[in-house]
Each structure stands twice: as C-alpha cells, then as structure tokens.
Design a protein around this motif. Structure first.
Motif, PDB file in Angstrom:
ATOM      1  N   ALA A  61       0.794  -1.238   0.000  1.00  0.00           N
ATOM      2  CA  ALA A  61       0.000   0.000   0.000  1.00  0.00           C
ATOM      3  C   ALA A  61       0.830   1.295   0.000  1.00  0.00           C
ATOM      4  O   ALA A  61       0.523   2.213  -0.766  1.00  0.00           O
ATOM      5  N   PRO A  62       1.919   1.390   0.808  1.00  0.00           N
ATOM      6  CA  PRO A  62       2.653   2.658   0.817  1.00  0.00           C
ATOM      7  C   PRO A  62       3.285   3.019  -0.538  1.00  0.00           C
ATOM      8  O   PRO A  62       3.659   4.163  -0.753  1.00  0.00           O
ATOM      9  N   MET A  63       3.428   2.015  -1.419  1.00  0.00           N
ATOM     10  CA  MET A  63       4.050   2.265  -2.722  1.00  0.00           C
ATOM     11  C   MET A  63       3.025   2.409  -3.834  1.00  0.00           C
ATOM     12  O   MET A  63       3.378   2.783  -4.945  1.00  0.00           O
ATOM     13  N   SER A  64       1.762   2.106  -3.546  1.00  0.00           N
ATOM     14  CA  SER A  64       0.825   1.906  -4.666  1.00  0.00           C
ATOM     15  C   SER A  64       0.105   3.168  -5.124  1.00  0.00           C
ATOM     16  O   SER A  64      -0.710   3.122  -6.041  1.00  0.00           O
ATOM     17  N   GLY A  65       0.415   4.318  -4.504  1.00  0.00           N
ATOM     18  CA  GLY A  65      -0.157   5.586  -4.970  1.00  0.00           C
ATOM     19  C   GLY A  65      -1.668   5.571  -4.941  1.00  0.00           C
ATOM     20  O   GLY A  65      -2.257   5.183  -3.927  1.00  0.00           O
ATOM     21  N   THR A  66      -2.291   5.952  -6.034  1.00  0.00           N
ATOM     22  CA  THR A  66      -3.754   5.993  -6.092  1.00  0.00           C
ATOM     23  C   THR A  66      -4.350   4.624  -6.414  1.00  0.00           C
ATOM     24  O   THR A  66      -5.567   4.478  -6.499  1.00  0.00           O
ATOM     25  N   TYR A  67      -3.513   3.633  -6.622  1.00  0.00           N
ATOM     26  CA  TYR A  67      -3.996   2.286  -6.926  1.00  0.00           C
ATOM     27  C   TYR A  67      -4.150   1.469  -5.635  1.00  0.00           C
ATOM     28  O   TYR A  67      -3.481   1.725  -4.637  1.00  0.00           O
ATOM     29  N   SER A  68      -4.998   0.484  -5.704  1.00  0.00           N
ATOM     30  CA  SER A  68      -5.073  -0.464  -4.592  1.00  0.00           C
ATOM     31  C   SER A  68      -3.822  -1.336  -4.644  1.00  0.00           C
ATOM     32  O   SER A  68      -3.211  -1.480  -5.716  1.00  0.00           O
ATOM     33  N   PRO A  69      -3.405  -1.911  -3.530  1.00  0.00           N
ATOM     34  CA  PRO A  69      -2.249  -2.819  -3.569  1.00  0.00           C
ATOM     35  C   PRO A  69      -2.412  -3.933  -4.608  1.00  0.00           C
ATOM     36  O   PRO A  69      -1.457  -4.276  -5.296  1.00  0.00           O
ATOM     37  N   ASP A  70      -3.619  -4.471  -4.748  1.00  0.00           N
ATOM     38  CA  ASP A  70      -3.856  -5.514  -5.755  1.00  0.00           C
ATOM     39  C   ASP A  70      -3.604  -5.004  -7.164  1.00  0.00           C
ATOM     40  O   ASP A  70      -2.958  -5.670  -7.975  1.00  0.00           O
ATOM     41  N   ASP A  71      -4.154  -3.813  -7.453  1.00  0.00           N
ATOM     42  CA  ASP A  71      -3.955  -3.241  -8.784  1.00  0.00           C
ATOM     43  C   ASP A  71      -2.490  -2.909  -9.029  1.00  0.00           C
ATOM     44  O   ASP A  71      -1.973  -3.093 -10.131  1.00  0.00           O
ATOM     45  N   PHE A  72      -1.832  -2.415  -7.977  1.00  0.00           N
ATOM     46  CA  PHE A  72      -0.407  -2.104  -8.083  1.00  0.00           C
ATOM     47  C   PHE A  72       0.377  -3.364  -8.439  1.00  0.00           C
ATOM     48  O   PHE A  72       1.197  -3.363  -9.368  1.00  0.00           O
ATOM     49  N   ALA A  73       0.123  -4.444  -7.723  1.00  0.00           N
ATOM     50  CA  ALA A  73       0.829  -5.708  -7.979  1.00  0.00           C
ATOM     51  C   ALA A  73       0.553  -6.205  -9.397  1.00  0.00           C
ATOM     52  O   ALA A  73       1.458  -6.675 -10.102  1.00  0.00           O
TER      53      ALA A  73
ATOM     54  N   ALA B 197      11.977   2.541  -9.873  1.00  0.00           N
ATOM     55  CA  ALA B 197      11.678   3.043 -11.220  1.00  0.00           C
ATOM     56  C   ALA B 197      10.367   2.461 -11.732  1.00  0.00           C
ATOM     57  O   ALA B 197       9.505   3.185 -12.236  1.00  0.00           O
ATOM     58  N   VAL B 198      10.209   1.155 -11.604  1.00  0.00           N
ATOM     59  CA  VAL B 198       8.967   0.526 -12.086  1.00  0.00           C
ATOM     60  C   VAL B 198       7.775   1.063 -11.295  1.00  0.00           C
ATOM     61  O   VAL B 198       6.721   1.360 -11.865  1.00  0.00           O
ATOM     62  N   THR B 199       7.965   1.217  -9.976  1.00  0.00           N
ATOM     63  CA  THR B 199       6.891   1.773  -9.144  1.00  0.00           C
ATOM     64  C   THR B 199       6.473   3.165  -9.630  1.00  0.00           C
ATOM     65  O   THR B 199       5.271   3.440  -9.794  1.00  0.00           O
ATOM     66  N   SER B 200       7.438   4.036  -9.878  1.00  0.00           N
ATOM     67  CA  SER B 200       7.115   5.372 -10.395  1.00  0.00           C
ATOM     68  C   SER B 200       6.399   5.269 -11.739  1.00  0.00           C
ATOM     69  O   SER B 200       5.387   5.927 -11.968  1.00  0.00           O
ATOM     70  N   LEU B 201       6.944   4.445 -12.629  1.00  0.00           N
ATOM     71  CA  LEU B 201       6.385   4.341 -13.982  1.00  0.00           C
ATOM     72  C   LEU B 201       4.918   3.934 -13.966  1.00  0.00           C
ATOM     73  O   LEU B 201       4.118   4.443 -14.745  1.00  0.00           O
ATOM     74  N   ILE B 202       4.573   2.990 -13.101  1.00  0.00           N
ATOM     75  CA  ILE B 202       3.202   2.456 -13.127  1.00  0.00           C
ATOM     76  C   ILE B 202       2.262   3.221 -12.202  1.00  0.00           C
ATOM     77  O   ILE B 202       1.073   2.928 -12.151  1.00  0.00           O
ATOM     78  N   THR B 203       2.780   4.205 -11.466  1.00  0.00           N
ATOM     79  CA  THR B 203       1.894   5.015 -10.611  1.00  0.00           C
ATOM     80  C   THR B 203       1.860   6.471 -11.112  1.00  0.00           C
ATOM     81  O   THR B 203       1.056   6.802 -11.967  1.00  0.00           O
ATOM     82  N   SER B 204       2.814   7.282 -10.645  1.00  0.00           N
ATOM     83  CA  SER B 204       2.772   8.711 -10.993  1.00  0.00           C
ATOM     84  C   SER B 204       3.403   9.032 -12.333  1.00  0.00           C
ATOM     85  O   SER B 204       3.237  10.119 -12.864  1.00  0.00           O
ATOM     86  N   GLY B 205       4.146   8.082 -12.908  1.00  0.00           N
ATOM     87  CA  GLY B 205       4.972   8.400 -14.077  1.00  0.00           C
ATOM     88  C   GLY B 205       6.353   8.798 -13.599  1.00  0.00           C
ATOM     89  O   GLY B 205       6.533   9.233 -12.460  1.00  0.00           O
ATOM     90  N   ILE B 206       7.332   8.651 -14.474  1.00  0.00           N
ATOM     91  CA  ILE B 206       8.721   8.839 -14.045  1.00  0.00           C
ATOM     92  C   ILE B 206       9.126  10.299 -13.970  1.00  0.00           C
ATOM     93  O   ILE B 206      10.016  10.677 -13.207  1.00  0.00           O
ATOM     94  N   GLN B 207       8.484  11.161 -14.735  1.00  0.00           N
ATOM     95  CA  GLN B 207       8.964  12.531 -14.866  1.00  0.00           C
ATOM     96  C   GLN B 207       8.788  13.367 -13.607  1.00  0.00           C
ATOM     97  O   GLN B 207       9.598  14.219 -13.292  1.00  0.00           O
TER      98      GLN B 207
END
Lengths: 441, 441
Positions: free
Chosen positions: A252-264, A386-396
C-alpha cells in the motif's frame, strides 16, 4: 606531415603532437592552453586535492593526467540485506538515482529486506588458438597438456591458492564449426575476494607459452598458433540472485492511487512487458545498472566489466530480455533479479583509492560475495523504485523534481530565482521549457 | 521494529533510520560516524571544492550527498577524426586506458585517422498499454488518435522543433503475440544536440494522457490501461560507424616481432574469434567501452544508457557478437566498428558540470553528431590498441606496467622503494606476487 606542436603558440587542427605523455602536467596544460585559447590551469588546479601525498596517488591513476573529475558521492540508508543493515555509498551523476534507491530501500527494510544468494563465483579465461592438425589428436594428448599447464602455473597460483582460490578446471573447446581450426583452452578460476583480472591474465599468458612449447614437440601433426590469451568478462557462472517478498496488501505505501492488488497487477504487467519487448528490456535493465554501477564505482570496481557481463547475460537465450522476474500468487508479491557480477574487495583501486576504501569501510569491509549481494540489492532497489514510479505517478514527476537544481544552474539562475523556482515548482510539472519560461517571465 | 537511529550513539545492524534525506550534510556525516565508529568528517571534507559556489553545484547533484568522488581526468592527444585533430578528455579509473588510446590515436593520426559517419540519430520511446478490445478497431481509429497526439504535444515540442528536432513518427505496435492484449505507441524523436531523455519522457506522458482520454469515448469497444510511458535506451537507429584504413605494410610500427602481413592476419583472426564466440565477444566489446565510457563520463553523459544500448545492439541478431568488423584484402587493412550512441552536448550535466563543460570546450564544443564520432573513435582506439597488444606482446606487459604505481601504493611502499621498484621492473614482468616479493626481499 607530422610536426612538433609543443613549442608553437597554436596547435593547428591537423598537427600531430609527439612525446605528449613525456611532458609533465604543467607542460601538458600549457599545450592545452595553446590549443583551446583559454587559460585553463587555474580551473584544472582547483580540482586537485590539498594533501600532496593523496594528490600524488590520484596523479598516478592515469597517463596524461590533468586533474580530478568530481562525481557526487552519496549514501543510501536502510539497505537491509540478509538481515544486516547497511548505509550504502553510491557514485553517480544522475540526480534521481540515490533518491529512488533510498525510497525502495526504506520500504523494503520494513518488509523483510533484500534476500541475496550467490549462485557461483567462477570466472573464466581463454587461450584462443588455431590448430591445423587433427582435432582428435589434440583431444587425445590433452590430459598431458593439462598436467603441464597446472605444473607451470604453480608459482603464479600459490598465493591465490592460500587465499582459497586458484585454477579449478581446464577444458579444451572445439570451435571449428564457427571458425576454421579455432580451439580454446577454457580455464575456470576462483579468485577469492579479488576481481582477479590481473591474476587470470598472468596465468593465461603462462599457459599459452606452455601450450606452444608443448606442441612444438608434435610439429609433424600440425602447427599451433596462439592468437591471444585473456580473461572473459562474460561471467554467467559468477552470479547473484536477489529476492524481495511481501504480502500484496503490504504494498500500500508504494501503490499511490492504486489499490495494492492493482499495483501488484500493474507491476507484473510492467515486468512481463520488459521480458517480451527488447525496447523496454534495455531500459528496464538500464535502471538496474543505475543502482549497480553507483556502488561499483564507489567501491573502485570496473563498471565496464560489470555492464558488459550483465547485458550479455540478458541476451544469453537468444533474445535480449529483462534481468528480473515477478510472481504474484496467493496474495504474495515476489520479485527477483539475477545478475552476473565479477567484483573485488581487494586489488585494483578498491583499497588504494581513499574514497573506495572508505566506501568499503562503510559497508564493514565485506567479502567479495557479500559485496555482490549488496550491489545486486541496490540494482534491485533502483529498479523497484523506477517501475513503481512508472506504473503510478509516471517517471517525470520525481525525476524532474530532483533535476530542478541542475536545470536552474544550467539556465544561470540567481540564488533568489532558484529559491523562487523551488517554491513555484513544488506542485507543478518541471520541464526545461517550463523552468526557462519561469525565469524569463 | 523501526526505531530512530539518529540520536543514538550507535546504529545497530538492523535499526531503520527515518528522515535521513532531511538531515543536513553535517548531520548525515555525524550519523555515519556513529555507524562506522570512525570520524570520517575530515576525510570527507577534504574532497570538497574550495570554491563554495562551485561546491554548492556539486552538492546539488545527488540526494544524501556526502562529498566528491575523484576519478582521474586525462587526455588523449592526436585523435584525428574526419580530418580534424582533437585532444580528447577521458575519465576512467583503469590505469592503462588512456595510454592504450593514445598509442592507437598517435599511430592512426599518421595513417588517415578515424573516419566516422553518423548513420542515424533517431531515438524512440513507447507508451505501453493493454487493450482488451479488438486490435482491428484500434488500428482503424489510430489515424485519429495520432492527430490528437501531435496536437496535444505541440506546446512541449515547440522549443525542440525550433532547434531542428521533434516527433517524427508515431506508430501503433501490436505485441499481443508476446503478451495478451499488449500494444505500444512507438514514437520516434529527433532531439538535436540533446540526449533528450527528459524531453521524450515529457512528451510520452502527455501522449499517454491523450490516449486514455481519447479511448474513454469508446468504452463499449473495450478498456485501455496505460501501464507506463518511457523512452527506450535501445537506440539501434542512433548509430555511428567508425572506420580505419591503411595499406597492410604501413602497420609495421604496431606489428611487434611479426611482419605486417602476419599482424594483419592475426588481427583478422582475433576479430573473427570475437564474432564467433560470446566469451571473447563480451571482452572485446568491453574494451571498446573502456574508450567510449571515458569520453561519455568526461562530457557529463549517461554511461549506463550508452552501455545498455551498445550491448543490446551487439545481441540484436540472436547471438551476442563483436561490434567490430575487419577486412584484409588486396594489401589493404580496413577495420570498423558500428555502435549506437545517444549522447548530448546540451542538457543534463553537459554544461552544468564545470569539468564536463571544459571537456566539451577541449573538443571545440561539438554538435551531438560530432561528439558521436569522437566517442566512437575513442572506442575504436582502445579496441585497436587492446587487440594489438593481445596478438603481439600479450596484454599483461603493458597493463601491469601502468598498474605498477597503484600496486606499490597498495602494498604500502615508501618513496624510495617505489623508485627502486620502477627501475627494477623496467624489463621484468609485473605481477602482484612479484612486486610483493620485491618489497619484502
């Protein structure tokens, strides 16, 4: 055509300089001044170390030495590897790398940390040769050659043997299907806590001489020509695996606006994409090496060797692919990377470079095997981040925020403008054009 | 489990430190002192730059910054590229690299120099997405999506367009054969004199938003999930070729105890071996990157990007092979390398790092294309020199001679012992054990 450009006031665009390496540093710099038209001596001198003894060490690191190039030496806290906590030094110019690694390390320190396992530490080298006689004859007398090879390298390997290393296998490889008459002595080494390049090359050159000598006794069977003897930077048997595991819900702390399931789910897709597509795989692995190289440089190891080994390993099954694997099963998230690493904690610059020595001290002077684990963990930390950023907020968003001070310096911002810009961009998207507009507004 | 290790006198091997990045440098160093048990502040401080303004720039390069890591900044003279002579700056820790490059550059400057040709400068990035509707529907409406993508990135690309770059193509790639429902927007960029990473990523994130918005209008056809948007470090269309040619007989100064014909023959064999065998190919290419990375670092470019691109390129036809080619025909020796390079001469640290700016000045502030040629030439210089050593004297003789001062420092030799050792080893084989024995004799 060649002329001596040293005494002239100006180096033409085509004149050849002879004896450059024999000039002293001041003469080299004077020549550069003539060449560039700018007095660069004060600037170059400003990067020298104030301690002359230490500076002398740096001056000896390279031929045609001018000064020291500065790279930022930062530290990643909270790196928990196999239950031990480290503050890991990193040397890297990319502004977001230490921050990204720190974010991942801090999270995983609370979720079991990095588990690493060294799968092997075998290094190899080859004597490459051409034999125009029968291959069968070579294979038949090979046991005798092998005995000679061990015998004649005994004095070279004695020291390494006492440290637990040495030559562990010598093979004869027939590559005649690839290139006419091409064979190799394929030699396996263990090099204890050293990367071992010099040791391996010294052994191989002795072996080449022994092989040549031995085969002159069989001139009627054919001619043997040694082409070269050298270690291989391809180290698919000096490999470390690093694994992260936690229940999906704890993400959860890494998943941003996504649920942990969606993040995974998205994380798994991202890794599968990097396994399926080379364009993505190269960048995915580049992110791993952001972390790996940072520690490799900080500890005085050879990043070209590490990079070459890693990317060749990524391509070893016919198509270049991601070095990581992911599993999301029964509510458990498991992420792993497997990378080849040939690094040392003795030899090379590891102890003679004062900052590398300090870096190793910060890591409690680890064995080469422990260092392999720590390096792999940092590769993984950067990749996970990096992957966490890419799939949540974006890398930029995060990357450009870190890069903002550099952009401001580059655009010549005053201290006042810098402070205003740091405030202004707190909640805005940073880009070169946006910052440029802000400064000229 | 987590505790705040900052205030304690000792960091345990498992305690988690919170808020490390918010500490100032002095506080970070104090914490490290507690952790390592050694007062490292004076040592770390000694590596800071004496000019506080400049030092401030360095301090901003990385999160959790501690100090500057020194790498030797050396120079390779006599690099003749397309008829123009350069003094090329290199930053690399391996002691023999600058010497090796200088030797090759000096020879080739008298034999026509390096001829380089940029075969392309296209960079790519992708929006990676999952589409669970019909692929045909996506293909059918793609022209409309494409128009929106160009439209919505216009403000981002305006500046780059004025510098001759921008988006040159947008494609839809169907990768569903590799991974269920996997598609990409595959976007081609020209980035003028910038490496372009930030520009490309900013464009792609905007495109991802546009794509998502657009497809919400077709919810009855399927659901589109953007997984990530990012540039690719795989740059097989941003490539430079570098060629050396001379009559075989002119190779005499490099051929050692061999005739020029035998040297050319052995050189050809060595390259063919690196094309035939992966163990040799990886090391052969590593030698190319010794030269390439030295210039990449000196000019403030990103070596991880360059390495990843190069080794993936070496593997692109299914098996990892040498990046160079050789031809010996009709008395002519022709040697070439072809490498992908995505580097910049503006943006990133290229201008904000004072030494990188100086390095570019030494190269007469080249365009990115010119820099590609110079970098490739140095890659080639190092490789030519390495192969030449390998097939004539062997690599250890020259390499260990260069490494001798490091070995002596490492073994704690006095100035007097150093001088004696330098003299003693002038005509002897240098090895760790030989130097160690000499010092204890």
């Amino acid at each position: 055509m060649a002329n001596d450009g040293i005494t002239g006031n100006h180096i033409s665009k085509t004149s050849i300089i002879s004896g450059f390496s024999k000039l002293n540093r001041d003469e080299r710099i004077e020549l550069l001044r003539n060449n560039t038209g700018v007095d660069i001596a004060p600037e170059l001198d400003s990067f020298l170390h104030s301690n002359p003894v230490l500076q002398q060490t740096f001056s000896e690191y390279s031929e045609n030495y001018l000064t020291n190039f500065f790279l930022p030496f930062g530290v990643v806290p909270n790196v928990l590897v196999n239950g031990e906590m480290y503050l890991v030094p990193m040397v890297i110019e990319e502004s977001s790398v230490v921050a990204a690694a720190s974010r991942a390390a801090g999270f995983w320190a609370q979720h079991g940390g990095f588990k690493t396992e060294v799968l092997g530490t075998k290094k190899k080298g080859q004597v490459h040769f051409i034999w125009n006689g029968q291959g069968d004859f070579l294979k038949q007398i090979f046991p005798k050659i092998e005995a000679e090879l061990y015998l004649n390298t005994e004095t070279i390997t004695a020291g390494m043997k006492s440290r637990g290393g040495g030559i562990t296998d010598i093979g004869l490889v027939d590559l005649t299907s690839k290139l006419a008459n091409y064979y190799q002595l394929d030699v396996v080494f263990e090099t204890a806590d050293a990367m071992g390049a010099n040791f391996i090359n010294t052994c191989l050159e002795e072996m080449a001489a022994t092989l040549k000598d031995f085969m002159t006794g069989f001139a009627q069977q054919g001619t043997l020509e040694v082409v070269m003897s050298i270690l291989s930077n391809h180290t698919p048997e000096s490999v470390v695996k690093c694994t992260l595991t936690c229940p999906v819900e704890e993400l959860a702390p890494m998943s941003g606006t996504y649920s942990p399931d969606d993040f995974a789910h998205r994380f798994k897709l991202a890794v599968q994409m990097a396994q399926a597509d080379v364009s993505r795989a190269v960048t995915h692995n580049k992110g791993i090496y952001n972390g790996i190289d940072g520690v490799v440089l900080a500890t005085g190891n050879d990043w070209r060797a590490v990079e070459a080994a890693g990317h060749a390993y990524a391509a070893q099954n016919g198509s270049y692919r991601a070095l990581s694997d992911v599993k999301v099963e029964d509510g458990l998230f498991e992420y792993s990377i497997t990378v080849p690493l040939a690094v040392g904690t003795v030899g090379g610059l590891t102890k003679s470079h004062p900052m590398a020595a300090l870096a190793l001290k910060m890591l409690r002077n680890p064995s080469a095997k422990k260092l392999m684990g720590i390096i792999a963990a940092l590769g993984m930390a950067n990749n996970f981040s990096a992957v966490t950023s890419l799939i949540t907020s974006g890398i930029q968003k995060g990357h450009m925020k870190m890069h903002l001070p550099n952009l401001l310096s580059q655009l010549g911002a005053t201290e006042q403008q810098k402070a205003a810009a740091m405030e202004y961009f707190k909640n805005k998207v940073v880009s070169y054009s946006a910052v440029s507009s802000f400064l000229t507004a």
